[in-house]
Enzyme design. Structure first.
Site, PDB file in Angstrom:
ATOM      1  N   GLU A 232      18.141 -46.596 -19.679  1.00  0.00           N
ATOM      2  CA  GLU A 232      19.210 -46.149 -21.348  1.00  0.00           C
ATOM      3  C   GLU A 232      18.999 -47.705 -22.112  1.00  0.00           C
ATOM      4  O   GLU A 232      18.813 -48.354 -21.216  1.00  0.00           O
ATOM      5  CB  GLU A 232      20.585 -46.325 -19.984  1.00  0.00           C
ATOM      6  CG  GLU A 232      20.759 -44.760 -19.155  1.00  0.00           C
ATOM      7  CD  GLU A 232      21.006 -43.526 -20.361  1.00  0.00           C
ATOM      8  OE1 GLU A 232      20.327 -43.684 -20.937  1.00  0.00           O
ATOM      9  OE2 GLU A 232      20.773 -42.462 -19.831  1.00  0.00           O
TER      10      GLU A 232
ATOM     11  N   ASN B 132      19.569 -40.705 -27.400  1.00  0.00           N
ATOM     12  CA  ASN B 132      19.732 -42.197 -27.361  1.00  0.00           C
ATOM     13  C   ASN B 132      18.550 -43.128 -27.390  1.00  0.00           C
ATOM     14  O   ASN B 132      19.073 -43.934 -26.767  1.00  0.00           O
ATOM     15  CB  ASN B 132      21.153 -42.599 -26.496  1.00  0.00           C
ATOM     16  CG  ASN B 132      21.423 -42.590 -24.688  1.00  0.00           C
ATOM     17  OD1 ASN B 132      19.756 -41.776 -24.684  1.00  0.00           O
ATOM     18  ND2 ASN B 132      21.464 -42.565 -24.070  1.00  0.00           N
TER      19      ASN B 132
ATOM     20  N   HIS C 291      17.123 -43.308 -24.912  1.00  0.00           N
ATOM     21  CA  HIS C 291      16.227 -43.495 -23.473  1.00  0.00           C
ATOM     22  C   HIS C 291      15.172 -43.010 -23.007  1.00  0.00           C
ATOM     23  O   HIS C 291      14.281 -41.583 -23.418  1.00  0.00           O
ATOM     24  CB  HIS C 291      16.850 -43.121 -22.484  1.00  0.00           C
ATOM     25  CG  HIS C 291      17.691 -41.555 -22.310  1.00  0.00           C
ATOM     26  ND1 HIS C 291      18.655 -40.417 -22.181  1.00  0.00           N
ATOM     27  CD2 HIS C 291      16.366 -40.794 -21.274  1.00  0.00           C
ATOM     28  CE1 HIS C 291      18.476 -39.697 -21.636  1.00  0.00           C
ATOM     29  NE2 HIS C 291      17.392 -39.772 -21.384  1.00  0.00           N
TER      30      HIS C 291
ATOM     31  N   ASP D  63      11.494 -39.536 -12.982  1.00  0.00           N
ATOM     32  CA  ASP D  63      13.134 -40.016 -12.290  1.00  0.00           C
ATOM     33  C   ASP D  63      13.479 -38.646 -11.346  1.00  0.00           C
ATOM     34  O   ASP D  63      12.955 -37.481 -11.847  1.00  0.00           O
ATOM     35  CB  ASP D  63      13.752 -40.323 -13.402  1.00  0.00           C
ATOM     36  CG  ASP D  63      13.668 -39.331 -15.219  1.00  0.00           C
ATOM     37  OD1 ASP D  63      13.141 -37.873 -14.026  1.00  0.00           O
ATOM     38  OD2 ASP D  63      13.942 -39.512 -16.064  1.00  0.00           O
TER      39      ASP D  63
HETATM   40  C1  GLP Z   1      16.650 -36.442 -18.729  1.00  0.00           C
HETATM   41  C2  GLP Z   1      15.597 -37.166 -18.235  1.00  0.00           C
HETATM   42  C3  GLP Z   1      14.116 -37.715 -19.241  1.00  0.00           C
HETATM   43  C4  GLP Z   1      14.221 -36.607 -20.855  1.00  0.00           C
HETATM   44  C5  GLP Z   1      15.281 -36.437 -20.733  1.00  0.00           C
HETATM   45  C6  GLP Z   1      15.383 -35.075 -22.162  1.00  0.00           C
HETATM   46  O1  GLP Z   1      17.334 -38.042 -19.394  1.00  0.00           O
HETATM   47  N1  GLP Z   1      15.866 -37.709 -17.236  1.00  0.00           N
HETATM   48  O2  GLP Z   1      12.885 -38.064 -19.209  1.00  0.00           O
HETATM   49  O3  GLP Z   1      13.352 -36.849 -21.463  1.00  0.00           O
HETATM   50  O4  GLP Z   1      16.150 -36.129 -20.398  1.00  0.00           O
HETATM   51  O5  GLP Z   1      15.925 -34.470 -21.890  1.00  0.00           O
HETATM   52  P1  GLP Z   1      15.043 -32.674 -22.631  1.00  0.00           P
HETATM   53  O6  GLP Z   1      13.794 -32.521 -22.871  1.00  0.00           O
HETATM   54  O7  GLP Z   1      15.856 -31.404 -21.811  1.00  0.00           O
HETATM   55  O8  GLP Z   1      15.890 -33.043 -23.778  1.00  0.00           O
END
Ligand code: GLP
Length: 260
Positions: free
Chosen positions: A153, A146, A148, A78
């Protein structure tokens, strides 16, 4: 949903223990490319703090000659809307900062950045490129507080490909520090759940108590869009790597199934 496959769950002693594990999986996929094979295997990376240590280690693996970066093709999940690969705060920028050899891969055309402007034609072309590369062999995934995955989402459909989406407020709040003094973007381009579930193997990592509730819902709640990560239970080849804090909301049965 029709069926519920059981992901393999491993509770590691600590988050750092995931790094050698992930490198070993990546190496195995990269080496699976036979001499003269039509495609080099496509590996799709995830961003976020969860994978920081992994990308530093991947950088060392490549720089010190233990992993040949021409043995696989890379992509990712993404991107924030409009964030070109060089723009700070963006996902590709984060990946290349932590693992500079990925920048060379982009230059050589062996890393496929998600089209960050979200034009419909560019998203379909990206999906076709993935298909032509033989599909994703290994998909790494994190999870949001949440529930996702990528930027799918709560409320996301299980049947979407790459698309433009609005970010939840909790996701924007979590991303705040990467954009100061600006506000986090409101929209992003993301692999949909159908794209993610199309991967041959998926490894989701979650570390820390902030993820405990989302992990429990993913593994033990209803399988529906309220927790997008629950879609992984419809896939037959998923490994979930947790640290003890992220596993702390799992009920006793599931915790007993987990291999420590
Ligand atoms: C973002 C990304 C996700 C990722 C999430 C968690 O929202 N789009 O792909 O899994 O963050 O991030 P972190 O690893 O910093 O907790």
């Amino acid at each position: 949903m029709e069926h519920s496959a059981t992901p393999e769950v491993r509770v590691l002693d600590a988050a750092e223990a995931a790094v050698p594990f992930l490198l070993q999986e990546l190496r195995a996929v990269a080496l699976s490319s036979d001499e003269g094979a039509e495609h080099r295997p496509l590996i799709s990376f995830a961003t976020g703090g969860t994978f920081t240590a992994f990308f530093r280690a991947l950088d060392a693996e490549i720089q010190e000659g233990r992993l040949d970066p021409t043995s696989f093709v890379g992509t990712h999940l993404d991107e924030y809307m409009g964030f070109e690969p060089e723009r700070a705060g963006g996902m590709v920028h984060e990946l290349t900062l932590r693992c500079p050899p990925l920048r060379d891969m982009i230059a050589r055309g062996s890393f496929l950045p998600v089209p960050c402007h979200g034009a419909e034609g560019s998203l379909r072309a990206h999906e076709e490129r993935i298909e032509r590369a033989g599909g994703i062999k290994l998909q790494l995934l994190g999870i949001g507080r949440n529930g996702h995955v990528a930027f799918n989402e709560p409320g996301a459909s299980f049947d979407e490909g790459f698309h433009v989406t609005a970010l939840a407020e909790s996701t924007r709040a979590d991303a705040k520090s990467r954009f100061v003094p600006d506000q986090p973007p409101r929209r992003a381009v993301t692999a949909g759940l159908r794209s993610i579930l199309g991967a041959e193997r998926i490894i989701l990592c979650a570390f820390g108590s902030d993820k405990a509730e989302a992990v429990a819902t993913m593994l033990q709640g209803e399988i529906n869009g309220t927790c997008p990560a629950s879609a992984l239970r419809t896939h037959k080849n998923v490994l979930v790597l947790l640290d003890p804090a992220a596993a702390s909301n799992l009920d006793a049965d599931k915790a007993a199934d987990a291999i420590s």
